[in-house]
Design a protein around this motif. Structure first.
Motif, PDB file in Angstrom:
ATOM      1  N   SER A 125       0.818  -1.208   0.000  1.00 17.93           N
ATOM      2  CA  SER A 125       0.000   0.000   0.000  1.00 17.93           C
ATOM      3  C   SER A 125       0.855   1.262   0.000  1.00 17.93           C
ATOM      4  O   SER A 125       0.326   2.364   0.177  1.00 17.93           O
ATOM      5  N   ILE A 126       2.146   1.114  -0.174  1.00 17.75           N
ATOM      6  CA  ILE A 126       3.060   2.251  -0.194  1.00 17.75           C
ATOM      7  C   ILE A 126       3.453   2.568  -1.634  1.00 17.75           C
ATOM      8  O   ILE A 126       3.884   1.694  -2.382  1.00 17.75           O
ATOM      9  N   ILE A 127       3.274   3.826  -2.033  1.00 20.59           N
ATOM     10  CA  ILE A 127       3.752   4.291  -3.335  1.00 20.59           C
ATOM     11  C   ILE A 127       4.978   5.166  -3.096  1.00 20.59           C
ATOM     12  O   ILE A 127       4.900   6.173  -2.379  1.00 20.59           O
ATOM     13  N   ARG A 128       6.092   4.785  -3.681  1.00 27.26           N
ATOM     14  CA  ARG A 128       7.328   5.575  -3.588  1.00 27.26           C
ATOM     15  C   ARG A 128       7.665   6.110  -4.969  1.00 27.26           C
ATOM     16  O   ARG A 128       7.757   5.354  -5.940  1.00 27.26           O
ATOM     17  N   HIS A 129       7.860   7.406  -5.039  1.00 32.76           N
ATOM     18  CA  HIS A 129       8.220   8.032  -6.312  1.00 32.76           C
ATOM     19  C   HIS A 129       9.258   9.101  -6.026  1.00 32.76           C
ATOM     20  O   HIS A 129       8.925  10.219  -5.619  1.00 32.76           O
ATOM     21  N   GLY A 130      10.509   8.729  -6.197  1.00 33.11           N
ATOM     22  CA  GLY A 130      11.578   9.663  -5.881  1.00 33.11           C
ATOM     23  C   GLY A 130      11.552  10.046  -4.414  1.00 33.11           C
ATOM     24  O   GLY A 130      11.606   9.192  -3.534  1.00 33.11           O
ATOM     25  N   ARG A 131      11.398  11.323  -4.141  1.00 31.93           N
ATOM     26  CA  ARG A 131      11.408  11.833  -2.773  1.00 31.93           C
ATOM     27  C   ARG A 131      10.043  11.776  -2.109  1.00 31.93           C
ATOM     28  O   ARG A 131       9.895  12.120  -0.940  1.00 31.93           O
ATOM     29  N   VAL A 132       9.031  11.342  -2.861  1.00 30.46           N
ATOM     30  CA  VAL A 132       7.652  11.371  -2.367  1.00 30.46           C
ATOM     31  C   VAL A 132       7.186   9.964  -2.010  1.00 30.46           C
ATOM     32  O   VAL A 132       7.432   9.009  -2.752  1.00 30.46           O
ATOM     33  N   VAL A 133       6.505   9.848  -0.877  1.00 35.34           N
ATOM     34  CA  VAL A 133       5.944   8.568  -0.439  1.00 35.34           C
ATOM     35  C   VAL A 133       4.477   8.782  -0.067  1.00 35.34           C
ATOM     36  O   VAL A 133       4.139   9.720   0.662  1.00 35.34           O
ATOM     37  N   LEU A 134       3.604   7.900  -0.581  1.00 32.38           N
ATOM     38  CA  LEU A 134       2.195   7.899  -0.207  1.00 32.38           C
ATOM     39  C   LEU A 134       1.869   6.572   0.455  1.00 32.38           C
ATOM     40  O   LEU A 134       2.233   5.514  -0.062  1.00 32.38           O
ATOM     41  N   ASP A 135       1.180   6.618   1.574  1.00 28.82           N
ATOM     42  CA  ASP A 135       0.689   5.420   2.247  1.00 28.82           C
ATOM     43  C   ASP A 135      -0.820   5.364   2.015  1.00 28.82           C
ATOM     44  O   ASP A 135      -1.572   6.153   2.587  1.00 28.82           O
ATOM     45  N   LEU A 136      -1.266   4.435   1.172  1.00 31.09           N
ATOM     46  CA  LEU A 136      -2.673   4.372   0.802  1.00 31.09           C
ATOM     47  C   LEU A 136      -3.555   3.883   1.936  1.00 31.09           C
ATOM     48  O   LEU A 136      -4.751   4.186   1.972  1.00 31.09           O
ATOM     49  N   ALA A 137      -2.994   3.123   2.867  1.00 28.30           N
ATOM     50  CA  ALA A 137      -3.779   2.609   3.983  1.00 28.30           C
ATOM     51  C   ALA A 137      -4.035   3.689   5.031  1.00 28.30           C
ATOM     52  O   ALA A 137      -5.138   3.814   5.570  1.00 28.30           O
ATOM     53  N   SER A 138      -3.021   4.486   5.338  1.00 30.46           N
ATOM     54  CA  SER A 138      -3.153   5.502   6.381  1.00 30.46           C
ATOM     55  C   SER A 138      -3.457   6.891   5.825  1.00 30.46           C
ATOM     56  O   SER A 138      -3.714   7.828   6.582  1.00 30.46           O
ATOM     57  N   HIS A 139      -3.419   7.025   4.490  1.00 28.70           N
ATOM     58  CA  HIS A 139      -3.647   8.314   3.820  1.00 28.70           C
ATOM     59  C   HIS A 139      -2.637   9.364   4.279  1.00 28.70           C
ATOM     60  O   HIS A 139      -2.978  10.533   4.474  1.00 28.70           O
ATOM     61  N   GLU A 140      -1.399   8.939   4.426  1.00 33.11           N
ATOM     62  CA  GLU A 140      -0.329   9.848   4.823  1.00 33.11           C
ATOM     63  C   GLU A 140       0.634  10.038   3.655  1.00 33.11           C
ATOM     64  O   GLU A 140       0.831   9.138   2.834  1.00 33.11           O
ATOM     65  N   ALA A 141       1.235  11.222   3.597  1.00 32.24           N
ATOM     66  CA  ALA A 141       2.192  11.542   2.553  1.00 32.24           C
ATOM     67  C   ALA A 141       3.432  12.154   3.183  1.00 32.24           C
ATOM     68  O   ALA A 141       3.375  12.763   4.256  1.00 32.24           O
ATOM     69  N   SER A 142       4.568  11.984   2.503  1.00 30.07           N
ATOM     70  CA  SER A 142       5.809  12.580   2.997  1.00 30.07           C
ATOM     71  C   SER A 142       6.689  12.985   1.833  1.00 30.07           C
ATOM     72  O   SER A 142       6.584  12.446   0.722  1.00 30.07           O
ATOM     73  N   LEU A 143       7.559  13.958   2.099  1.00 26.74           N
ATOM     74  CA  LEU A 143       8.552  14.433   1.141  1.00 26.74           C
ATOM     75  C   LEU A 143       9.897  14.457   1.848  1.00 26.74           C
ATOM     76  O   LEU A 143      10.042  15.117   2.876  1.00 26.74           O
ATOM     77  N   ASP A 144      10.843  13.681   1.335  1.00 28.27           N
ATOM     78  CA  ASP A 144      12.159  13.553   1.982  1.00 28.27           C
ATOM     79  C   ASP A 144      12.022  13.125   3.437  1.00 28.27           C
ATOM     80  O   ASP A 144      12.771  13.569   4.305  1.00 28.27           O
ATOM     81  N   GLY A 145      11.045  12.282   3.716  1.00 30.89           N
ATOM     82  CA  GLY A 145      10.850  11.751   5.068  1.00 30.89           C
ATOM     83  C   GLY A 145      10.044  12.633   5.991  1.00 30.89           C
ATOM     84  O   GLY A 145       9.695  12.215   7.105  1.00 30.89           O
ATOM     85  N   ALA A 146       9.706  13.855   5.565  1.00 29.13           N
ATOM     86  CA  ALA A 146       8.929  14.776   6.393  1.00 29.13           C
ATOM     87  C   ALA A 146       7.462  14.696   5.984  1.00 29.13           C
ATOM     88  O   ALA A 146       7.128  14.703   4.789  1.00 29.13           O
ATOM     89  N   ALA A 147       6.573  14.615   6.978  1.00 23.31           N
ATOM     90  CA  ALA A 147       5.146  14.503   6.704  1.00 23.31           C
ATOM     91  C   ALA A 147       4.631  15.732   5.965  1.00 23.31           C
ATOM     92  O   ALA A 147       5.021  16.866   6.242  1.00 23.31           O
ATOM     93  N   VAL A 148       3.760  15.482   4.995  1.00 29.82           N
ATOM     94  CA  VAL A 148       3.109  16.551   4.240  1.00 29.82           C
ATOM     95  C   VAL A 148       1.605  16.398   4.435  1.00 29.82           C
ATOM     96  O   VAL A 148       1.043  15.327   4.174  1.00 29.82           O
ATOM     97  N   THR A 149       0.953  17.437   4.895  1.00 29.94           N
ATOM     98  CA  THR A 149      -0.486  17.392   5.132  1.00 29.94           C
ATOM     99  C   THR A 149      -1.238  17.635   3.824  1.00 29.94           C
ATOM    100  O   THR A 149      -1.021  18.650   3.147  1.00 29.94           O
ATOM    101  N   LEU A 150      -2.103  16.690   3.471  1.00 31.94           N
ATOM    102  CA  LEU A 150      -2.892  16.801   2.251  1.00 31.94           C
ATOM    103  C   LEU A 150      -4.374  16.681   2.588  1.00 31.94           C
ATOM    104  O   LEU A 150      -4.759  15.903   3.457  1.00 31.94           O
ATOM    105  N   SER A 151      -5.188  17.426   1.871  1.00 31.90           N
ATOM    106  CA  SER A 151      -6.627  17.223   1.978  1.00 31.90           C
ATOM    107  C   SER A 151      -6.981  15.913   1.282  1.00 31.90           C
ATOM    108  O   SER A 151      -6.168  15.344   0.535  1.00 31.90           O
ATOM    109  N   ALA A 152      -8.200  15.440   1.494  1.00 37.83           N
ATOM    110  CA  ALA A 152      -8.615  14.193   0.865  1.00 37.83           C
ATOM    111  C   ALA A 152      -8.548  14.287  -0.654  1.00 37.83           C
ATOM    112  O   ALA A 152      -8.099  13.359  -1.336  1.00 37.83           O
ATOM    113  N   ARG A 153      -8.970  15.407  -1.225  1.00 34.24           N
ATOM    114  CA  ARG A 153      -8.950  15.574  -2.672  1.00 34.24           C
ATOM    115  C   ARG A 153      -7.529  15.702  -3.199  1.00 34.24           C
ATOM    116  O   ARG A 153      -7.202  15.161  -4.265  1.00 34.24           O
ATOM    117  N   GLU A 154      -6.682  16.416  -2.488  1.00 33.90           N
ATOM    118  CA  GLU A 154      -5.277  16.529  -2.916  1.00 33.90           C
ATOM    119  C   GLU A 154      -4.621  15.152  -2.933  1.00 33.90           C
ATOM    120  O   GLU A 154      -3.890  14.813  -3.873  1.00 33.90           O
TER     121      GLU A 154
END
Length: 220
Positions: A125-154
């Motif tokens: 459930s993890i998508i890794r693309h370069g410096r970006v990581v998306l966790d589809l199960a927890s709906h969390e995103a990060s850039l260079d290991g730092a959490a990025v807050t996204l709205s549901a639509r984003e």
């Protein structure tokens, strides 16, 4: 991700639809087999949740029909029919998975994630693309290991783009993945979400293909 829910029981359908929407899926809900066939003939879906005991046309006939037409959309049968013979018949008719009612919503969501991963040949459930990581199960995103807050639509827009890195995703396709039948969509809605994502991940992360849509560069 846009899902088609085919369920004639109003209480069960309402519960499933609410649970899916809470997980940021766009959901179209039909109550009979004929409605399911009409929806599948006019709209592209990422996954179908299909009951078997339906008015107007049985779920098994709907399943056989869509496979006969060459539609490869993942189908998860959700039914009270729990015999081994029913399971075998459903899977042999082209279903990708089979879940017996009653069920826990968390299990349904996990099975949906598994089928969607399988569709894009992903094993987790993890998508890794370069410096970006998306966790589809927890709906969390990060850039260079730092959490990025996204709205549901984003999150949904970014996921759709990362499912096809290097490929252009049309604005109309992004709209279809984000909104169900009854939702009103402003003409610049996707542009706004892309603008927000660029502010969070960098101006060059999402590229505009004029007159078509958007893409992220293919992974190196």
């Amino acid at each position: 991700m846009r899902l088609l829910l085919v369920e004639d029981d109003p209480m069960i359908g309402d519960s499933i639809e609410g649970g899916l929407r809470a997980e940021n899926y766009a959901v179209d809900w039909v109550r009979d087999g004929a409605g399911a066939e009409l929806a599948l003939s006019t709209q592209a879906y990422d996954l179908v949740l299909l009951d078997l005991g339906l008015p107007r046309k049985q779920g098994m006939d709907v399943l056989r029909g869509l496979r006969a037409r060459g539609l490869d959309v993942p189908v998860l049968i959700v039914t009270a029919r729990d015999s081994t013979a029913d399971r075998v018949q459903g899977l042999d008719a082209g279903a990708d998975d089979y879940l017996v009612k009653p069920f826990d919503l968390d299990e349904l969501l996990a099975r949906i994630r598994a089928l969607l991963r399988r569709r894009v040949s992903r094993t987790t459930s993890i998508i890794r693309h370069g410096r970006v990581v998306l966790d589809l199960a927890s709906h969390e995103a990060s850039l260079d290991g730092a959490a990025v807050t996204l709205s549901a639509r984003e999150f949904a827009v970014l996921r759709a783009l990362l499912d096809e890195p290097g490929s252009v995703v049309a604005k109309s396709v992004l709209e279809e993945k984000l909104y169900g039948w009854n939702a009103e969509v402003e003409s610049n809605t996707i542009d706004v979400y892309v603008h927000h994502l660029r502010k969070k991940f960098g101006q060059t992360f999402i590229q505009t293909v004029r007159g078509v849509g958007y893409k992220v560069a293919a992974a190196e």
